[in-house]
Design an enzyme around this catalytic site. Sequence first.
Site, PDB file in Angstrom:
ATOM      1  N   THR A 133       0.468  -1.162   0.115  1.00  0.00           N
ATOM      2  CA  THR A 133       0.775   0.357  -0.161  1.00  0.00           C
ATOM      3  C   THR A 133       0.658   0.860  -0.165  1.00  0.00           C
ATOM      4  O   THR A 133       1.905   1.206   0.228  1.00  0.00           O
ATOM      5  CB  THR A 133      -0.900   0.143   1.251  1.00  0.00           C
ATOM      6  OG1 THR A 133      -1.869   1.192   1.471  1.00  0.00           O
ATOM      7  CG2 THR A 133      -0.279  -0.192   2.748  1.00  0.00           C
ATOM      8  N   ASP A 134       0.603   2.380  -0.536  1.00  0.00           N
ATOM      9  CA  ASP A 134       1.363   3.948  -0.313  1.00  0.00           C
ATOM     10  C   ASP A 134       0.545   4.059   1.173  1.00  0.00           C
ATOM     11  O   ASP A 134       1.885   5.218   1.249  1.00  0.00           O
ATOM     12  CB  ASP A 134       0.220   4.952  -1.399  1.00  0.00           C
ATOM     13  CG  ASP A 134      -1.748   4.922  -1.350  1.00  0.00           C
ATOM     14  OD1 ASP A 134      -1.853   4.251   0.197  1.00  0.00           O
ATOM     15  OD2 ASP A 134      -2.235   5.726  -1.779  1.00  0.00           O
ATOM     16  N   GLU A 135       0.241   3.858   2.229  1.00  0.00           N
ATOM     17  CA  GLU A 135       0.212   4.142   3.255  1.00  0.00           C
ATOM     18  C   GLU A 135       1.704   3.972   4.141  1.00  0.00           C
ATOM     19  O   GLU A 135       1.483   4.638   5.193  1.00  0.00           O
ATOM     20  CB  GLU A 135      -1.187   3.497   4.318  1.00  0.00           C
ATOM     21  CG  GLU A 135      -2.425   3.785   3.279  1.00  0.00           C
ATOM     22  CD  GLU A 135      -2.682   3.271   4.317  1.00  0.00           C
ATOM     23  OE1 GLU A 135      -3.177   3.288   6.123  1.00  0.00           O
ATOM     24  OE2 GLU A 135      -4.944   3.248   3.744  1.00  0.00           O
ATOM     25  N   TYR A 159      -1.808  -0.609  10.893  1.00  0.00           N
ATOM     26  CA  TYR A 159      -2.570  -1.048   9.471  1.00  0.00           C
ATOM     27  C   TYR A 159      -1.023  -0.746   8.497  1.00  0.00           C
ATOM     28  O   TYR A 159      -0.387  -1.979   8.197  1.00  0.00           O
ATOM     29  CB  TYR A 159      -3.553  -0.652   9.235  1.00  0.00           C
ATOM     30  CG  TYR A 159      -3.268  -1.121   7.362  1.00  0.00           C
ATOM     31  CD1 TYR A 159      -3.389  -2.067   7.192  1.00  0.00           C
ATOM     32  CD2 TYR A 159      -3.685  -0.465   5.924  1.00  0.00           C
ATOM     33  CE1 TYR A 159      -3.466  -2.492   5.899  1.00  0.00           C
ATOM     34  CE2 TYR A 159      -3.253  -0.380   5.344  1.00  0.00           C
ATOM     35  CZ  TYR A 159      -4.047  -0.732   4.696  1.00  0.00           C
ATOM     36  OH  TYR A 159      -3.879  -1.855   2.712  1.00  0.00           O
ATOM     37  N   LYS A 163       1.960  -3.396   7.607  1.00  0.00           N
ATOM     38  CA  LYS A 163       2.392  -3.140   6.554  1.00  0.00           C
ATOM     39  C   LYS A 163       3.603  -2.686   5.671  1.00  0.00           C
ATOM     40  O   LYS A 163       4.507  -3.431   4.844  1.00  0.00           O
ATOM     41  CB  LYS A 163       1.018  -2.767   5.141  1.00  0.00           C
ATOM     42  CG  LYS A 163      -0.327  -3.011   4.741  1.00  0.00           C
ATOM     43  CD  LYS A 163       0.068  -4.450   4.012  1.00  0.00           C
ATOM     44  CE  LYS A 163       0.089  -4.452   3.527  1.00  0.00           C
ATOM     45  NZ  LYS A 163      -0.013  -6.025   2.674  1.00  0.00           N
TER      46      LYS A 163
HETATM   47  P1  NAD Z   1      -9.234  -7.486   1.667  1.00  0.00           P
HETATM   48  O1  NAD Z   1      -9.304  -7.056   3.316  1.00  0.00           O
HETATM   49  O2  NAD Z   1     -10.914  -7.466   1.110  1.00  0.00           O
HETATM   50  O3  NAD Z   1      -9.270  -8.337   1.800  1.00  0.00           O
HETATM   51  C1  NAD Z   1      -8.223  -9.542   2.818  1.00  0.00           C
HETATM   52  C2  NAD Z   1      -8.346 -11.382   2.099  1.00  0.00           C
HETATM   53  O4  NAD Z   1      -6.781 -11.747   2.532  1.00  0.00           O
HETATM   54  C3  NAD Z   1      -9.482 -11.785   2.713  1.00  0.00           C
HETATM   55  O5  NAD Z   1     -10.431 -12.251   1.530  1.00  0.00           O
HETATM   56  C4  NAD Z   1      -9.107 -12.183   3.857  1.00  0.00           C
HETATM   57  O6  NAD Z   1     -10.077 -13.478   4.384  1.00  0.00           O
HETATM   58  C5  NAD Z   1      -8.090 -12.818   3.885  1.00  0.00           C
HETATM   59  N1  NAD Z   1      -7.077 -12.920   4.983  1.00  0.00           N
HETATM   60  C6  NAD Z   1      -6.518 -12.326   6.130  1.00  0.00           C
HETATM   61  N2  NAD Z   1      -6.255 -12.940   7.322  1.00  0.00           N
HETATM   62  C7  NAD Z   1      -5.295 -14.113   6.166  1.00  0.00           C
HETATM   63  C8  NAD Z   1      -4.831 -15.185   6.502  1.00  0.00           C
HETATM   64  N3  NAD Z   1      -4.067 -15.234   7.651  1.00  0.00           N
HETATM   65  N4  NAD Z   1      -4.005 -15.881   6.160  1.00  0.00           N
HETATM   66  C9  NAD Z   1      -5.248 -16.185   4.459  1.00  0.00           C
HETATM   67  N5  NAD Z   1      -5.764 -15.268   4.214  1.00  0.00           N
HETATM   68  C10 NAD Z   1      -6.128 -13.796   5.020  1.00  0.00           C
HETATM   69  O7  NAD Z   1      -8.414  -6.541   1.456  1.00  0.00           O
HETATM   70  P2  NAD Z   1      -8.684  -5.567   0.342  1.00  0.00           P
HETATM   71  O8  NAD Z   1      -8.277  -4.169   0.162  1.00  0.00           O
HETATM   72  O9  NAD Z   1      -8.482  -7.130  -1.199  1.00  0.00           O
HETATM   73  O10 NAD Z   1      -6.525  -5.935   0.163  1.00  0.00           O
HETATM   74  C11 NAD Z   1      -5.427  -7.132  -0.537  1.00  0.00           C
HETATM   75  C12 NAD Z   1      -4.728  -6.558  -0.604  1.00  0.00           C
HETATM   76  O11 NAD Z   1      -4.071  -5.358  -1.095  1.00  0.00           O
HETATM   77  C13 NAD Z   1      -3.872  -5.961   1.601  1.00  0.00           C
HETATM   78  O12 NAD Z   1      -2.791  -6.667   1.050  1.00  0.00           O
HETATM   79  C14 NAD Z   1      -4.340  -4.443   1.204  1.00  0.00           C
HETATM   80  O13 NAD Z   1      -3.030  -4.126   2.207  1.00  0.00           O
HETATM   81  C15 NAD Z   1      -3.651  -4.138  -0.078  1.00  0.00           C
HETATM   82  N6  NAD Z   1      -4.411  -2.892  -0.956  1.00  0.00           N
HETATM   83  C16 NAD Z   1      -5.160  -2.467  -0.243  1.00  0.00           C
HETATM   84  C17 NAD Z   1      -5.511  -1.035  -1.250  1.00  0.00           C
HETATM   85  C18 NAD Z   1      -7.354  -0.561  -1.059  1.00  0.00           C
HETATM   86  O14 NAD Z   1      -7.871   0.166  -1.667  1.00  0.00           O
HETATM   87  N7  NAD Z   1      -8.707  -2.003  -0.449  1.00  0.00           N
HETATM   88  C19 NAD Z   1      -4.459  -0.106  -1.370  1.00  0.00           C
HETATM   89  C20 NAD Z   1      -3.199  -0.853  -1.734  1.00  0.00           C
HETATM   90  C21 NAD Z   1      -2.927  -2.524  -1.374  1.00  0.00           C
HETATM   91  O1  DAU Z   2      -4.576   4.487   0.318  1.00  0.00           O
HETATM   92  C1  DAU Z   2      -3.995   2.757   0.265  1.00  0.00           C
HETATM   93  C2  DAU Z   2      -5.351   2.369   1.348  1.00  0.00           C
HETATM   94  O2  DAU Z   2      -7.047   2.693   0.978  1.00  0.00           O
HETATM   95  C3  DAU Z   2      -5.365   0.606   1.764  1.00  0.00           C
HETATM   96  O3  DAU Z   2      -4.208   0.543   1.696  1.00  0.00           O
HETATM   97  C4  DAU Z   2      -6.325   0.161   2.666  1.00  0.00           C
HETATM   98  O4  DAU Z   2      -6.165  -1.214   3.065  1.00  0.00           O
HETATM   99  C5  DAU Z   2      -7.880   0.607   2.168  1.00  0.00           C
HETATM  100  O5  DAU Z   2      -8.104   0.183   3.336  1.00  0.00           O
HETATM  101  C6  DAU Z   2      -7.166   2.047   2.236  1.00  0.00           C
HETATM  102  O6  DAU Z   2      -7.052   3.363   3.498  1.00  0.00           O
HETATM  103  P1  DAU Z   2      -8.146   4.330   4.021  1.00  0.00           P
HETATM  104  O7  DAU Z   2      -8.040   4.276   5.112  1.00  0.00           O
HETATM  105  O8  DAU Z   2      -7.336   5.460   2.883  1.00  0.00           O
HETATM  106  O9  DAU Z   2      -9.598   3.205   3.436  1.00  0.00           O
HETATM  107  P2  DAU Z   2     -11.053   4.457   3.983  1.00  0.00           P
HETATM  108  O10 DAU Z   2     -12.187   3.616   2.448  1.00  0.00           O
HETATM  109  O11 DAU Z   2     -11.439   3.707   4.823  1.00  0.00           O
HETATM  110  O12 DAU Z   2     -11.146   5.109   4.121  1.00  0.00           O
HETATM  111  C7  DAU Z   2     -10.781   6.591   2.891  1.00  0.00           C
HETATM  112  C8  DAU Z   2     -11.014   7.835   3.216  1.00  0.00           C
HETATM  113  O13 DAU Z   2     -12.581   8.643   3.698  1.00  0.00           O
HETATM  114  C9  DAU Z   2      -9.737   8.059   4.296  1.00  0.00           C
HETATM  115  O14 DAU Z   2     -10.131   9.811   5.000  1.00  0.00           O
HETATM  116  C10 DAU Z   2     -11.482   8.330   5.510  1.00  0.00           C
HETATM  117  C11 DAU Z   2     -12.346   8.868   5.280  1.00  0.00           C
HETATM  118  N1  DAU Z   2     -13.807   8.355   5.965  1.00  0.00           N
HETATM  119  C12 DAU Z   2     -13.951   6.088   5.836  1.00  0.00           C
HETATM  120  C13 DAU Z   2     -15.108   6.139   6.110  1.00  0.00           C
HETATM  121  C14 DAU Z   2     -14.749   4.218   6.467  1.00  0.00           C
HETATM  122  C15 DAU Z   2     -14.793   8.582   6.392  1.00  0.00           C
HETATM  123  O15 DAU Z   2     -14.728   9.991   6.404  1.00  0.00           O
HETATM  124  N2  DAU Z   2     -16.042   8.480   6.577  1.00  0.00           N
HETATM  125  C16 DAU Z   2     -15.988   6.778   7.019  1.00  0.00           C
HETATM  126  O16 DAU Z   2     -17.295   6.451   7.213  1.00  0.00           O
END
Ligand code: NAD
Ligand code: DAU
Length: 355
Positions: A133-135, A159, A163
């Site tokens: 992730t970019d975080e 989180y 990561k």
């Molecule tokens: P998600 O939470 O939707 O899915 C995570 C999946 O991993 C789930 O299916 C869960 O059951 C599985 N899992 C959790 N713990 C596990 C374990 N110990 N063993 C096997 N499986 C397990 O997450 P996502 O949003 O699909 O993100 C996927 C990956 O991409 C993560 O590594 C996250 O850090 C990264 N990422 C997410 C975003 C985003 O915006 N969602 C952006 C950048 C990177």
């Molecule tokens: O940047 C990549 C990341 O993006 C991933 O690594 C994470 O897995 C993914 O969950 C996401 O993280 P964020 O914290 O940015 O996503 P989220 O959707 O939780 O929140 C997006 C923005 O919106 C953040 O600034 C928090 C705000 N927010 C979120 C929720 C759930 C609100 O204002 N209200 C809300 O109820």
Amino acid sequence: MTILVTGGAGFIGGNFVLDWCVDSTETVVNLDKLTYAGNLDTLSGLQNNPQHVFVKGDIGDKALLAKLLAQYQPRAVVNFAAESHVDRSIHGPGDFIETNIVGTFNLLEAVRAYWTDLEATKKAEFRFLHVSTDEVYGTLSGTDEPFAETNRYEPNSPYSASKAASDHLVRAWHHTYGLPVVTTNCSNNYGPYHFPEKLIPLVILNALAGKPLPIYGDGQQIRDWLYVKDHCSAIRRVLAQGRLGETYNVGGWNEMANLDVVHAICALLDELKPRADGAKYVEQITYVTDRPGHDRRYAIDARKLEQELGWKPAETFESGIRKTVQWYLDSHDWIANVTSGSYREWTDKQYGGQA
Ligand code: NAD
Ligand code: DAU
């Protein structure tokens, strides 16, 4: 040929597996623990497809991993499995340490043992792609340059710290043991099958249910949004062509303040599914308590991926968010299943009556 994907029942992993089965003829073995975020409904279209093999299990289970790697002999492992929600990491960081750090360590060790014994050609061709992730880079001010791969790691939440730790392990396993790794650091994804604890699906579903649309703080935090299928195409590109030991930032050059994202969703819903009472969805916006340690701005400089590997996103925010809203309007069964039981416990805990 076979690849092993972890976390392929989650949001991004699920989209990746679905797309893989369209784009490729290779088998995909999908190892997922099925936590609250894992959802087999996402993969229901693959039920009778022999190209997809689902295994319920933990990336921390070295014995299971050794068995799967020996049985399926994958040419690559793509690691999506993680705890992914910042707010949950604030309430309870333990699972994040366990899966994102210890789990990644165990996965790396199992993969190293398997890779070490491969014959020379297979060993040279093997890849371990770590999805991150970019975080990990921390937060930007309004005038800072977007995150480049050379930025320092400065994670701010449990989180992102977990990561960042996993990224360091992956890097070290390459540097020390020669494991052929590549890492991607992507910005915020949105699209189909997104669990509604995250901003975009939460706002769509709350709007349709007539509930408040919770904005943390002043709503001026900035995220760089990328349609999930563009993230998946970037991962396929890096898997195929990425240089070993390198990291690639993935993003859509699409910075938006949270409040603007919510306004865009409301406008689309006003068009596609107007409120029965004739009012506008923006009227449901509610300002709630801010996230502790809330990062102000993320932005990705994706030039390395574009210049080295020729990748570009296919969707703009306008086209991607329209597809996304339409998908949620059309996907009643998937939504009904994910919003039952434990989901309601989470929203009560997180919003405590504010939304
Ligand atoms: P998600 O939470 O939707 O899915 C995570 C999946 O991993 C789930 O299916 C869960 O059951 C599985 N899992 C959790 N713990 C596990 C374990 N110990 N063993 C096997 N499986 C397990 O997450 P996502 O949003 O699909 O993100 C996927 C990956 O991409 C993560 O590594 C996250 O850090 C990264 N990422 C997410 C975003 C985003 O915006 N969602 C952006 C950048 C990177
Ligand atoms: O940047 C990549 C990341 O993006 C991933 O690594 C994470 O897995 C993914 O969950 C996401 O993280 P964020 O914290 O940015 O996503 P989220 O959707 O939780 O929140 C997006 C923005 O919106 C953040 O600034 C928090 C705000 N927010 C979120 C929720 C759930 C609100 O204002 N209200 C809300 O109820």
